[in-house]
Design a protein around this motif. Structure first.
Motif, PDB file in Angstrom:
ATOM      1  N   GLN A  96       0.833  -1.210   0.000  1.00  0.00           N
ATOM      2  CA  GLN A  96       0.000   0.000   0.000  1.00  0.00           C
ATOM      3  C   GLN A  96       0.871   1.264   0.000  1.00  0.00           C
ATOM      4  N   LYS A  97       1.920   1.264   0.814  1.00  0.00           N
ATOM      5  CA  LYS A  97       2.842   2.418   0.837  1.00  0.00           C
ATOM      6  C   LYS A  97       3.511   2.597  -0.525  1.00  0.00           C
ATOM      7  N   PHE A  98       3.863   1.478  -1.161  1.00  0.00           N
ATOM      8  CA  PHE A  98       4.516   1.488  -2.476  1.00  0.00           C
ATOM      9  C   PHE A  98       3.592   2.105  -3.531  1.00  0.00           C
ATOM     10  N   THR A  99       2.336   1.682  -3.524  1.00  0.00           N
ATOM     11  CA  THR A  99       1.387   2.206  -4.516  1.00  0.00           C
ATOM     12  C   THR A  99       1.054   3.673  -4.240  1.00  0.00           C
ATOM     13  N   PRO A 103       1.121   7.353  -7.238  1.00  0.00           N
ATOM     14  CA  PRO A 103      -0.336   7.403  -7.434  1.00  0.00           C
ATOM     15  C   PRO A 103      -0.784   7.477  -8.892  1.00  0.00           C
ATOM     16  N   ASP A 104       0.131   7.830  -9.798  1.00  0.00           N
ATOM     17  CA  ASP A 104      -0.246   7.945 -11.213  1.00  0.00           C
ATOM     18  C   ASP A 104      -0.143   6.617 -11.953  1.00  0.00           C
ATOM     19  N   HIS A 105       0.322   5.555 -11.275  1.00  0.00           N
ATOM     20  CA  HIS A 105       0.554   4.263 -11.932  1.00  0.00           C
ATOM     21  C   HIS A 105      -0.695   3.373 -11.915  1.00  0.00           C
ATOM     22  N   VAL A 106      -0.896   2.648 -13.008  1.00  0.00           N
ATOM     23  CA  VAL A 106      -1.879   1.560 -13.023  1.00  0.00           C
ATOM     24  C   VAL A 106      -1.251   0.388 -12.269  1.00  0.00           C
ATOM     25  N   LYS A 141       0.353   5.372 -19.903  1.00  0.00           N
ATOM     26  CA  LYS A 141       0.081   5.108 -18.483  1.00  0.00           C
ATOM     27  C   LYS A 141       1.213   4.293 -17.872  1.00  0.00           C
ATOM     28  N   PRO A 142       1.903   4.817 -16.842  1.00  0.00           N
ATOM     29  CA  PRO A 142       2.940   4.030 -16.166  1.00  0.00           C
ATOM     30  C   PRO A 142       2.306   2.890 -15.367  1.00  0.00           C
ATOM     31  N   ILE A 143       3.045   1.803 -15.218  1.00  0.00           N
ATOM     32  CA  ILE A 143       2.498   0.583 -14.609  1.00  0.00           C
ATOM     33  C   ILE A 143       3.365   0.110 -13.437  1.00  0.00           C
ATOM     34  N   MET A 163       8.072  -1.157 -16.784  1.00  0.00           N
ATOM     35  CA  MET A 163       7.177  -1.213 -15.629  1.00  0.00           C
ATOM     36  C   MET A 163       7.985  -1.107 -14.338  1.00  0.00           C
ATOM     37  N   LEU A 164       7.348  -0.592 -13.318  1.00  0.00           N
ATOM     38  CA  LEU A 164       7.952  -0.533 -11.993  1.00  0.00           C
ATOM     39  C   LEU A 164       7.648  -1.857 -11.299  1.00  0.00           C
ATOM     40  N   LEU A 165       8.682  -2.648 -11.004  1.00  0.00           N
ATOM     41  CA  LEU A 165       8.482  -4.001 -10.488  1.00  0.00           C
ATOM     42  C   LEU A 165       8.630  -4.064  -8.972  1.00  0.00           C
ATOM     43  N   TRP A 166       7.714  -4.791  -8.344  1.00  0.00           N
ATOM     44  CA  TRP A 166       7.861  -5.150  -6.926  1.00  0.00           C
ATOM     45  C   TRP A 166       8.902  -6.258  -6.845  1.00  0.00           C
ATOM     46  N   ASP A 167       9.698  -6.263  -5.803  1.00  0.00           N
ATOM     47  CA  ASP A 167      10.809  -7.218  -5.688  1.00  0.00           C
ATOM     48  C   ASP A 167      10.362  -8.511  -4.993  1.00  0.00           C
TER      49      ASP A 167
END
Length: 309
Positions: A96-99, A103-106, A141-143, A163-167
């Motif tokens: 949640q903190k990451f997203t 805030p502009d990312h899908v 749209k950034p993802i 894309m911005l990846l979660w690790d």
């Protein structure tokens, strides 16, 4: 004395229950299931169930997804401790903190995550449809893609999207040894290597085919080759052997030396035939998802199912 399988089949009728099983379950469990499939197929099937009880032979997040898709049904899981290393690599509070920081990312989440993470997501994907769904997002749209960085890297390569990846990662699919795989291939140069996109890039680079579990099964059925080295959880070999009894299937080797010389998911294997029987008999452990989470998580799952048609 009736066999355990016979007693399970009788209980299914008596209790008006359906057993849904993942390809990674032990073969005895697959044999008593009404449907065996991958995450996408299981989600689609869970939505259609009109029986009173869904026994989900898989891991916790899969049973949660079934409950979200069919909330009026009682959903039970043979072992509540059957979790998922990938889902656990993405705690909802941190995600949640990451997203919120972007805030502009899908937000796109792989189905292998908790209901709480799905509730923070715009669209859920599976390995079967991740490329198609990412391609459906407008290019401006950034993802954010979570939680599997290996699947995320593969999708980026296939789509050309940054894309911005979660690790996060799956320990089963990161357990394959490239050195052992190369040595195995040298002994079987006529084999085709097929791999699941949760595997690391260096394993995927060796593969003639990359796809979901159902995609891998379809590939061995339709490809003219007679021998395959299979880089995913070894439970898939049971269904593959049924589909192509005349072909040779070799599990890709894991880094650790173990009895199966392959990569197995300890969580998937926590479910046993005895636990399936006990679960059906006692109708417990039951899966509960808070109402607010169910409503939020349903939206991105429905978007996925709509885009998968």
């Amino acid at each position: 004395m009736k066999s355990l399988k016979e007693r399970i089949l009788e209980l299914k009728k008596e209790k008006n229950a359906v057993i849904l099983a993942h390809y990674y379950q032990e073969s005895d469990i697959q044999d008593v299931a009404d449907y065996v499939g991958d995450s996408l197929g299981l989600s689609q099937e869970a939505m259609k169930v009109d029986a009173d009880i869904i026994l989900f032979a898989g891991v916790h997040f899969m049973a949660e997804t079934a409950k979200i898709l069919n909330p009026s049904k009682k959903v039970i899981l043979p072992d509540l401790k059957a979790g998922c290393s990938l889902a656990e690599s993405c705690p909802a509070d941190l995600f949640q903190k990451f997203t919120e920081a972007h805030p502009d990312h899908v937000v796109i989440s792989y189905v292998n995550c908790s209901a709480e993470v799905k509730a923070l997501t715009d669209i859920v994907v599976t390995s079967s449809n991740a490329v198609k769904i990412v391609e459906s997002i407008p290019k401006d749209k950034p993802i954010i893609f979570a939680p599997d960085k290996n699947l995320g890297k593969y999708v980026m390569e296939q789509t050309g999207r940054d894309m911005l990846l979660w690790d996060g990662a799956c320990v089963v699919h990161e357990a394959f040894s490239l050195d052992k795989l190369i040595a195995l291939y040298k002994k079987n140069p006529d084999a085709k290597i097929i791999a699941h996109p949760e595997s690391e890039t260096h394993i995927l680079n060796t593969a003639a085919y990359i796809g979901s579990t159902s995609g891998m099964i379809n590939f061995v059925k339709t490809d003219p080759s007679q021998k395959f080295i299979v880089a995913t959880e070894a439970g898939i070999l049971h269904k593959m052997k049924q589909e192509v009894p005349d072909k040779i299937l070799i599990p890709a080797p894991a880094k650790e030396d173990n009895t199966c010389a392959c990569s197995e998911c300890g969580y998937m294997k926590m479910n046993t035939l005895q636990k399936v029987y006990d679960c059906l008999l006692n109708e417990t452990p039951e899966i509960h998802v808070p109402e607010a989470i169910m409503k939020k998580a349903l939206i991105p799952i429905q978007r996925m199912l709509e885009l998968s048609k």
